[in-house]
Design a protein around this motif. Structure first.
Motif, PDB file in Angstrom:
ATOM      1  N   ILE A  23     -28.214 -19.719  27.126  1.00 48.95           N
ATOM      2  CA  ILE A  23     -29.412 -20.480  27.022  1.00 48.95           C
ATOM      3  C   ILE A  23     -29.202 -22.012  27.051  1.00 48.95           C
ATOM      4  O   ILE A  23     -29.556 -22.870  27.791  1.00 48.95           O
ATOM      5  CB  ILE A  23     -30.537 -19.770  26.225  1.00 48.95           C
ATOM      6  CG1 ILE A  23     -31.034 -18.478  26.708  1.00 48.95           C
ATOM      7  CG2 ILE A  23     -31.810 -20.751  26.313  1.00 48.95           C
ATOM      8  CD1 ILE A  23     -31.771 -17.642  25.904  1.00 48.95           C
ATOM      9  N   ILE A  24     -28.430 -22.253  25.799  1.00 47.99           N
ATOM     10  CA  ILE A  24     -28.291 -23.612  25.414  1.00 47.99           C
ATOM     11  C   ILE A  24     -27.280 -24.096  26.854  1.00 47.99           C
ATOM     12  O   ILE A  24     -27.402 -25.489  27.163  1.00 47.99           O
ATOM     13  CB  ILE A  24     -27.324 -23.713  24.196  1.00 47.99           C
ATOM     14  CG1 ILE A  24     -28.635 -23.322  23.189  1.00 47.99           C
ATOM     15  CG2 ILE A  24     -26.992 -25.034  24.017  1.00 47.99           C
ATOM     16  CD1 ILE A  24     -27.690 -23.001  21.751  1.00 47.99           C
ATOM     17  N   LEU A  38     -35.861 -31.947  34.016  1.00 51.19           N
ATOM     18  CA  LEU A  38     -35.240 -30.811  33.206  1.00 51.19           C
ATOM     19  C   LEU A  38     -35.635 -29.354  33.692  1.00 51.19           C
ATOM     20  O   LEU A  38     -34.482 -28.650  34.181  1.00 51.19           O
ATOM     21  CB  LEU A  38     -35.450 -30.872  31.747  1.00 51.19           C
ATOM     22  CG  LEU A  38     -34.856 -29.839  30.882  1.00 51.19           C
ATOM     23  CD1 LEU A  38     -33.120 -30.258  30.826  1.00 51.19           C
ATOM     24  CD2 LEU A  38     -35.219 -29.979  29.410  1.00 51.19           C
ATOM     25  N   ILE A  39     -36.586 -29.070  34.241  1.00 51.39           N
ATOM     26  CA  ILE A  39     -37.174 -27.779  34.559  1.00 51.39           C
ATOM     27  C   ILE A  39     -36.472 -27.345  35.974  1.00 51.39           C
ATOM     28  O   ILE A  39     -35.828 -26.528  36.368  1.00 51.39           O
ATOM     29  CB  ILE A  39     -38.605 -27.678  34.774  1.00 51.39           C
ATOM     30  CG1 ILE A  39     -39.209 -27.517  33.360  1.00 51.39           C
ATOM     31  CG2 ILE A  39     -39.060 -26.503  35.530  1.00 51.39           C
ATOM     32  CD1 ILE A  39     -40.609 -27.961  33.205  1.00 51.39           C
ATOM     33  N   ILE A  55     -32.682 -26.941  35.613  1.00 53.87           N
ATOM     34  CA  ILE A  55     -32.410 -25.660  35.036  1.00 53.87           C
ATOM     35  C   ILE A  55     -32.586 -24.645  36.043  1.00 53.87           C
ATOM     36  O   ILE A  55     -31.534 -23.664  36.326  1.00 53.87           O
ATOM     37  CB  ILE A  55     -33.285 -25.332  33.845  1.00 53.87           C
ATOM     38  CG1 ILE A  55     -32.972 -26.195  32.524  1.00 53.87           C
ATOM     39  CG2 ILE A  55     -33.288 -23.922  33.297  1.00 53.87           C
ATOM     40  CD1 ILE A  55     -33.921 -25.987  31.463  1.00 53.87           C
ATOM     41  N   GLY A 112     -28.652 -27.884  32.990  1.00 53.46           N
ATOM     42  CA  GLY A 112     -29.559 -28.128  33.919  1.00 53.46           C
ATOM     43  C   GLY A 112     -30.109 -29.710  33.544  1.00 53.46           C
ATOM     44  O   GLY A 112     -30.368 -30.489  34.357  1.00 53.46           O
ATOM     45  N   ALA A 113     -30.104 -30.327  32.374  1.00 57.33           N
ATOM     46  CA  ALA A 113     -30.368 -31.848  32.215  1.00 57.33           C
ATOM     47  C   ALA A 113     -29.324 -32.776  33.076  1.00 57.33           C
ATOM     48  O   ALA A 113     -30.000 -33.543  33.633  1.00 57.33           O
ATOM     49  CB  ALA A 113     -30.109 -31.814  30.616  1.00 57.33           C
ATOM     50  N   ILE A 155     -29.774 -25.156  29.605  1.00 57.43           N
ATOM     51  CA  ILE A 155     -30.491 -26.316  29.444  1.00 57.43           C
ATOM     52  C   ILE A 155     -29.638 -27.504  29.456  1.00 57.43           C
ATOM     53  O   ILE A 155     -30.015 -28.210  30.100  1.00 57.43           O
ATOM     54  CB  ILE A 155     -30.987 -26.216  28.005  1.00 57.43           C
ATOM     55  CG1 ILE A 155     -32.019 -25.129  28.087  1.00 57.43           C
ATOM     56  CG2 ILE A 155     -31.592 -27.354  27.587  1.00 57.43           C
ATOM     57  CD1 ILE A 155     -32.703 -24.903  26.698  1.00 57.43           C
TER      58      ILE A 155
END
Length: 92
Positions: free
Chosen positions: A5-6, A35-36, A39, A12-13, A9
């Motif tokens: 998950i990290i 960001l969304i 990701i 994705g960033a 993120i």
């Protein structure tokens, strides 16, 4: 699981920011929305790369990252075009 998950993120960033840099002009979307989109592009790009068998190579997965960036560019363009209150055409 938490590491994945990290990683999503962070990647994705990076992918979202690079997508905004690739697109000429100013994109009127927030950092959170970037960001969304980044990701989502990273996750979808990884799924597509896995399906094509190019996700896990012996070094840096360049094709996977290029695919993620291309998806992020398309995503940022779509979000920019769909924003309410956006007027098309030139401003005079």
């Amino acid at each position: 699981m938490l590491g994945s998950i990290i990683a999503a993120i962070v990647i994705g960033a990076i992918v979202g920011a690079l997508a905004r840099l690739v697109i000429p002009g100013r994109q009127n979307i927030s950092i959170a929305l970037t960001l969304i989109v980044g990701i989502a592009a990273a996750l979808i790009g990884t799924l597509i790369a896995s399906a094509l068998g190019i996700a896990n190579t012996g070094g840096i997965d360049w094709w996977e990252h290029i695919l993620q960036l291309a998806l992020a560019v398309v995503g940022v363009l779509l979000v920019t075009q769909m924003r309410p209150g956006r007027t098309g055409g030139s401003r005079t």
